[in-house]
Write a protein that holds these residues in place. Structure first.
Motif, mmCIF file in Angstrom:
data_model
loop_
_atom_site.group_PDB
_atom_site.id
_atom_site.type_symbol
_atom_site.label_atom_id
_atom_site.label_comp_id
_atom_site.label_asym_id
_atom_site.label_seq_id
_atom_site.Cartn_x
_atom_site.Cartn_y
_atom_site.Cartn_z
ATOM 1 N N UNK A 242 0.843 -1.199 0.000
ATOM 2 C CA UNK A 242 0.000 0.000 0.000
ATOM 3 C C UNK A 242 0.878 1.248 0.000
ATOM 4 N N UNK A 243 1.957 1.232 0.763
ATOM 5 C CA UNK A 243 2.873 2.374 0.823
ATOM 6 C C UNK A 243 3.471 2.673 -0.551
ATOM 7 N N UNK A 244 3.790 1.629 -1.299
ATOM 8 C CA UNK A 244 4.397 1.814 -2.620
ATOM 9 C C UNK A 244 3.373 2.265 -3.654
ATOM 10 N N UNK A 245 2.212 1.626 -3.664
ATOM 11 C CA UNK A 245 1.262 1.860 -4.742
ATOM 12 C C UNK A 245 0.240 2.959 -4.477
ATOM 13 N N UNK A 246 0.119 3.458 -3.259
ATOM 14 C CA UNK A 246 -0.853 4.508 -2.964
ATOM 15 C C UNK A 246 -0.560 5.804 -3.719
ATOM 16 N N UNK A 247 0.693 6.269 -3.781
ATOM 17 C CA UNK A 247 0.951 7.482 -4.577
ATOM 18 C C UNK A 247 0.645 7.284 -6.063
ATOM 19 N N UNK A 248 0.935 6.116 -6.583
ATOM 20 C CA UNK A 248 0.629 5.832 -7.986
ATOM 21 C C UNK A 248 -0.877 5.861 -8.203
#
Length: 81
Positions: A63-69
């Protein structure tokens, strides 16, 4: 009470290893090593759960990696007119 749960997990893990390792040694040392690694990892995680140790969810880093995307895509795709 948690001591008995921990002891039970260890006894079951040792029993599984004693039953399965002779069969796995025929397949090679790498297979037996991987089996032991996964068995120990599972036993440690089960003991940690029985002791109510706070652990992060495997989904948190994803979630930390893909939330900004996701936020970027949602902002750019939904605000286009």
């Amino acid at each position: 009470m948690t001591m008995f749960i921990t002891l039970g997990i260890l006894i079951i893990s040792i029993a599984i290893a004693l039953i399965e390792l002779p069969k796995l040694k025929k397949g090679g040392a790498k297979l037996a090593g991987l089996f032991l690694f996964l068995l120990v990892l599972g036993a440690v995680l089960n003991i940690a759960i029985s002791l109510n140790v706070s652990m992060i969810s495997p989904l948190d880093p994803i979630i930390y990696i893909f939330q900004p995307i996701s936020d970027f895509l949602m902002e750019n795709l939904l605000n286009k007119k």
